[in-house]
Design a protein around this motif. Structure first.
Motif, PDB file in Angstrom:
ATOM      1  N   SER A  32       0.832  -1.205   0.000  1.00 54.85           N
ATOM      2  CA  SER A  32       0.000   0.000   0.000  1.00 54.85           C
ATOM      3  C   SER A  32       0.872   1.262   0.000  1.00 54.85           C
ATOM      4  CB  SER A  32      -0.906  -0.011   1.227  1.00 54.85           C
ATOM      5  OG  SER A  32      -1.667   1.172   1.298  1.00 54.85           O
ATOM      6  N   MET A  33       1.952   1.245   0.788  1.00 57.97           N
ATOM      7  CA  MET A  33       2.846   2.398   0.845  1.00 57.97           C
ATOM      8  C   MET A  33       3.504   2.640  -0.513  1.00 57.97           C
ATOM      9  SD  MET A  33       6.278   3.490   1.110  1.00 57.97           S
ATOM     10  CE  MET A  33       7.297   2.195   1.800  1.00 57.97           C
ATOM     11  N   LYS A  50       7.471  -0.116  -8.111  1.00 52.21           N
ATOM     12  CA  LYS A  50       6.873  -1.269  -8.795  1.00 52.21           C
ATOM     13  C   LYS A  50       7.707  -2.525  -8.590  1.00 52.21           C
ATOM     14  CE  LYS A  50       4.389   1.348 -12.339  1.00 52.21           C
ATOM     15  NZ  LYS A  50       4.327   1.722 -13.775  1.00 52.21           N
ATOM     16  N   THR A  51       9.019  -2.358  -8.535  1.00 56.91           N
ATOM     17  CA  THR A  51       9.889  -3.512  -8.285  1.00 56.91           C
ATOM     18  C   THR A  51       9.667  -4.066  -6.890  1.00 56.91           C
ATOM     19  OG1 THR A  51      11.566  -2.642  -9.804  1.00 56.91           O
ATOM     20  CG2 THR A  51      12.281  -4.313  -8.223  1.00 56.91           C
ATOM     21  N   GLN A  52       9.506  -3.171  -5.913  1.00 56.54           N
ATOM     22  CA  GLN A  52       9.289  -3.629  -4.541  1.00 56.54           C
ATOM     23  C   GLN A  52       7.932  -4.329  -4.410  1.00 56.54           C
ATOM     24  OE1 GLN A  52      12.191  -3.290  -3.007  1.00 56.54           O
ATOM     25  NE2 GLN A  52      12.645  -2.089  -4.847  1.00 56.54           N
ATOM     26  N   ILE A  53       6.924  -3.791  -5.078  1.00 55.52           N
ATOM     27  CA  ILE A  53       5.597  -4.416  -5.057  1.00 55.52           C
ATOM     28  C   ILE A  53       5.671  -5.822  -5.642  1.00 55.52           C
ATOM     29  CG2 ILE A  53       3.268  -4.306  -6.053  1.00 55.52           C
ATOM     30  CD1 ILE A  53       3.557  -1.211  -5.863  1.00 55.52           C
ATOM     31  N   LYS A  54       6.374  -5.953  -6.768  1.00 49.97           N
ATOM     32  CA  LYS A  54       6.517  -7.259  -7.410  1.00 49.97           C
ATOM     33  C   LYS A  54       7.231  -8.244  -6.483  1.00 49.97           C
ATOM     34  CE  LYS A  54       7.998  -9.278 -11.826  1.00 49.97           C
ATOM     35  NZ  LYS A  54       8.923 -10.323 -11.379  1.00 49.97           N
ATOM     36  N   ALA A 104      11.208  -6.854   0.418  1.00 50.82           N
ATOM     37  CA  ALA A 104      11.553  -5.627  -0.294  1.00 50.82           C
ATOM     38  C   ALA A 104      13.033  -5.330  -0.048  1.00 50.82           C
ATOM     39  CB  ALA A 104      10.692  -4.470   0.194  1.00 50.82           C
ATOM     40  N   GLU A 105      13.609  -4.487  -0.885  1.00 51.66           N
ATOM     41  CA  GLU A 105      15.046  -4.214  -0.783  1.00 51.66           C
ATOM     42  C   GLU A 105      15.421  -3.529   0.529  1.00 51.66           C
ATOM     43  OE1 GLU A 105      16.934  -2.613  -4.390  1.00 51.66           O
ATOM     44  OE2 GLU A 105      15.088  -3.144  -5.435  1.00 51.66           O
TER      45      GLU A 105
END
Length: 430
Positions: free
Chosen positions: A116-117, A133-137, A145-146
């Protein structure tokens, strides 16, 4: 689990955390497993010598007492053989108590919160979009997440701020603006922000051949008008500096002017009363060179957006001028020249940057380093400055421009040559 309050020590928390980690990584946690799974850890994971003949008996008893306490509370079940604990099993019905005792948010809730963030920051700029978008994926694929949530949030706030920044700001000022602390940006976030910008930004041409990470970092942040120290554009030559408020400043070849980057926007245009405009890579050479019929601009190595805009502004007001670039005769020097051409759209000629100078000043040449060799070969592969780069490689030489400006000016003074002598006789196309 008993209703009696339980206070956990560090090792008991480690046991519960390890069991909860295993549970959250399982298909059972995701509701994807058709078979009931059990989650267990070994005593030796927390007390290495537990089942060893050399174990300290007092420490062993303390450890067992800690585990019995967890078992009495209904959190774990101990599997024993001959009175020795062989495994520590999670009690599935006690999962909620694990979270409350550890003060931990459930993984799925944490993932949903992070997704959501990240979604809330999409659509603001290209770098942020790619990062978010990369973190969401990653999160949707059940990877971490990174960056942890608080750190990621601060990185995003920094990126949003600098992406909309249009005026020069120093790194310590940025840190005060965002954190109320002049050192926190550099201490906690600078390297992380640069990692994100390198990975998700389009800085290939800018940083591909900048010699080291430190200079790369300066170059990238400069694209966002963020600098470690105030930056200046130095120039000298015949001309008139016209400001937007109507004021005019007369320029002279014998009087170098330095204007900080934040003031460049106040300049309406620059009228150059000379035939040639020369950009110079290094300050020593800029101070040394003399030519009544040239207008010199000091670049300070790799140039940023502010300097590029200033150069384009000069070009727009002086369409009849010849443009030259004078820099080191090494691969980095030619990459700076190529970057200058691409970013300004100006067809610069090389000045004192050829095989002739390498031969003339061979006693001052230095051997190549491994990075030089790699970059020289890369230029050849791209069909750029092929003759000079081949000579550089075959003879293992490179030359600093300070040698040339010093020797050329000394020759001119000794022989009474016109100040334009060295430019007229040492310009090249490649």
């Amino acid at each position: 689990m008993t209703d009696r309050p339980i206070k956990l020590n560090k090792r008991q928390k480690e046991v519960l955390k390890a069991l909860l980690d295993k549970f959250e990584k399982s298909k059972t946690y995701r509701g994807e497993n058709a078979v009931n799974q059990s989650f267990k850890v070994k005593p030796s994971d927390f007390f290495r010598d537990y089942d060893s003949d050399f174990a300290n008996l007092d420490e062993q008893e303390d450890f067992e007492r800690e585990l019995f306490g967890l078992e009495d509370a209904g959190l774990i079940q101990l599997s024993k053989k001959n009175g020795v604990i062989k495994s520590i099993d999670m009690v599935p019905a006690a999962q909620d108590s694990f979270y409350s005792l550890l003060g931990r948010t459930e993984l799925k809730q944490l993932e949903d919160s992070q997704i959501s963030m990240y979604k809330s920051h999409i659509g603001k700029n290209e770098v942020l979009d790619l990062f978010c978008k990369t973190q969401i994926k990653r999160l949707e694929e059940r990877k971490k997440a990174e960056y942890e949530m608080p750190v990621a949030s601060e990185i995003i706030n920094i990126l949003e701020y600098i992406s909309s920044n249009t005026e020069e700001i120093l790194e310590r000022e940025l840190s005060i603006e965002l954190f109320g602390d002049s050192k926190r940006f550099k201490r906690d976030y600078r390297s992380k922000v640069l990692t994100v910008l390198r990975k998700y930004g389009d800085f290939g041409d800018l940083i591909e051949n900048v010699p080291d990470d430190r200079e790369q970092g300066h170059a990238i942040l400069a694209e966002y008008n963020v600098f470690p120290n105030p930056t200046y554009v130095n120039f000298k030559g015949k001309g008139t500096l016209c400001l937007k408020d109507g004021k005019k400043i007369e320029l002279s070849p014998s009087l170098a002017i330095a204007i900080d980057a934040s003031t460049l926007g106040r300049i309406e245009n620059v009228i150059v009363n000379a035939s040639r405009i020369v950009t110079v890579e290094n300050l020593t050479s800029f101070n040394r060179v003399q030519d009544e019929d040239a207008f010199f601009i000091y670049l300070a190595g790799y140039h940023n957006t502010a300097k590029q805009n200033f150069i384009r502004k000069i070009a727009e007001s002086n369409l009849d001028k010849e443009w030259f670039h004078f820099g080191d005769i090494d691969p980095d020097g030619f990459y700076i020249l190529e970057h200058l051409k691409k970013k300004t759209g100006i067809a610069f000629k090389q000045l004192c940057m050829s095989v002739d100078e390498l031969k003339e000043y061979k006693e001052y040449c230095k051997p190549l380093e491994s990075n030089d060799i790699k970059k020289a070969k890369s230029l050849i592969d791209k069909g750029l400055y092929v003759d000079t780069m081949r000579y550089v490689l075959e003879n293992n030489v490179k030359l600093e421009q300070e040698v040339i400006s010093w020797k050329q000016e000394a020759f001119r003074m000794t022989n009474g040559c016109n100040p334009s002598y060295w430019i007229i006789h040492h310009s090249h196309h490649d």
